[in-house]
Design an enzyme around this catalytic site. Structure first.
Site, mmCIF file in Angstrom:
data_model
loop_
_atom_site.group_PDB
_atom_site.id
_atom_site.type_symbol
_atom_site.label_atom_id
_atom_site.label_comp_id
_atom_site.label_asym_id
_atom_site.label_seq_id
_atom_site.Cartn_x
_atom_site.Cartn_y
_atom_site.Cartn_z
ATOM 1 N NE ARG A 9 15.188 28.608 -28.855
ATOM 2 C CZ ARG A 9 15.029 28.925 -30.998
ATOM 3 N NH1 ARG A 9 15.363 27.659 -30.600
ATOM 4 N NH2 ARG A 9 14.615 28.977 -31.525
ATOM 5 C CG HIS A 10 11.497 31.047 -27.154
ATOM 6 N ND1 HIS A 10 10.333 30.732 -27.706
ATOM 7 C CD2 HIS A 10 12.659 32.042 -27.537
ATOM 8 C CE1 HIS A 10 11.103 31.045 -28.797
ATOM 9 N NE2 HIS A 10 12.710 32.535 -28.447
ATOM 10 C CD GLN A 12 5.780 25.783 -32.850
ATOM 11 O OE1 GLN A 12 4.094 26.250 -31.980
ATOM 12 N NE2 GLN A 12 6.731 24.208 -34.237
ATOM 13 C CG ASN A 16 10.397 29.544 -32.685
ATOM 14 O OD1 ASN A 16 10.002 29.091 -32.008
ATOM 15 N ND2 ASN A 16 11.245 30.451 -33.206
ATOM 16 C CB THR A 22 11.612 35.472 -34.017
ATOM 17 O OG1 THR A 22 11.455 35.071 -34.879
ATOM 18 C CG2 THR A 22 10.725 36.791 -33.291
ATOM 19 N N GLY A 23 14.282 37.569 -34.084
ATOM 20 C CA GLY A 23 15.396 38.935 -33.688
ATOM 21 C C GLY A 23 13.716 39.226 -32.218
ATOM 22 C CD GLU A 88 17.306 34.995 -30.771
ATOM 23 O OE1 GLU A 88 18.094 35.207 -30.313
ATOM 24 O OE2 GLU A 88 17.211 33.862 -30.989
ATOM 25 C CG HIS A 90 17.806 43.985 -33.950
ATOM 26 N ND1 HIS A 90 17.554 43.326 -34.873
ATOM 27 C CD2 HIS A 90 16.519 45.098 -33.109
ATOM 28 C CE1 HIS A 90 16.456 44.916 -35.086
ATOM 29 N NE2 HIS A 90 16.323 45.614 -34.329
ATOM 30 C CE1 TYR A 91 19.669 35.912 -36.938
ATOM 31 C CE2 TYR A 91 17.941 36.081 -34.880
ATOM 32 C CZ TYR A 91 18.596 35.071 -35.715
ATOM 33 O OH TYR A 91 19.861 33.925 -36.233
ATOM 34 C CE LYS A 99 14.774 31.434 -38.593
ATOM 35 N NZ LYS A 99 15.041 30.646 -37.223
#
Length: 246
Positions: A9-10, A12, A16, A22-23, A88, A90-91, A99
């Site tokens: 995973r990328h 921070q 974050n 972020t999406g 990622e 999509h949010y 959040k």
């Protein structure tokens, strides 16, 4: 015959750090994120898990994590393939939102439904929203979602994994996938054949390599794989799980 697959995973990202959804928004890594990516690459070198090819998304936080990690592992010269299907999740309308504020506004149940439900997407983003990707040239000709649940991510990741990544594994290459929490969770669900309830409890920490050794049927020899720094991974996963709490 066994195959080696590394999930990363990328590090921070800027959002974050500020606890924002972020999406598909293309935010950069923080200085901490860059340091995490470097440490991830150092772990690859220390443990002699050296990738022959890397797959990543079209988002800079994953691309830069891959580059920094590969540089630290002395593997910056290997081939790189980038594809939107490793983006990622999509949010939707939550992209850019804090959040904790979303949790306070909509309550714990709705927050967790949108964040961790397998089949329920968040509200769709307005195409004219500043955080929509409708006019982004990198997606020209590709379908741009307005919101996704994890099931949607699996639907796009699975065929890409089978058509692009599996052949490299079958060729005997050690494959690194540098991507995002949810695109990597989609792969974990596929590899470990997890239920919807099981995958909801999986949290991927930032920039700690997760090694899967797979048998000839692409089944994990060790279920859930093995983090190259288990102690740091446990702490990182707990931090991801706590996102959005007061």
């Amino acid at each position: 015959m066994t195959y080696k697959l590394v999930l990363l995973r990328h590090g921070q990202s800027a959002w974050n750090k500020t606890n924002q959804f972020t999406g598909w928004v293309d935010v950069p890594l923080t200085e901490q994120g860059e340091a995490e990516a470097k440490r991830g690459g150092e772990l690859l070198k220390e443990k002699n898990v050296l990738p022959d090819i890397v797959f990543t998304s079209l988002l800079r936080r994953a691309i830069n994590t891959a580059n920094i990690a590969l540089d630290a592992a002395d593997r910056l010269w290997i081939p790189v393939q980038r594809d939107w299907r490793l983006n990622e999740r999509h949010y939707g309308a939550l992209q850019g939102k804090n959040k904790t504020e979303i949790r306070e506004e909509y309550g714990d149940e709705k927050f967790m439904l949108w964040r961790r439900s397998y089949a329920t997407p968040p509200p769709e983003i307005d195409p004219n929203d500043q955080y929509a990707q409708n006019n982004d040239p990198r997606y020209a000709g590709d379908p741009v979602p307005e919101a996704e649940c994890l099931a949607n991510v699996v639907e796009r990741v699975k065929p890409y994994f089978e058509s692009a990544i599996e052949p490299e594994l079958k060729a005997g290459k050690t494959v690194l996938i540098a991507a995002h929490g949810n695109s990597l969770r989609a792969i974990v669900k596929m590899l470990d054949n997890l239920s919807e309830e099981e995958i909801a409890k999986v949290n991927i920490p930032t920039a700690i390599p997760l090694l899967y050794e797979l048998d000839e049927n692409f089944k994990p020899i060790k279920p859930r794989g093995e983090y190259l720094d288990p102690e740091a991974a446990a702490a990182g996963a707990a931090a991801v799980a706590a996102q959005g709490q007061k």
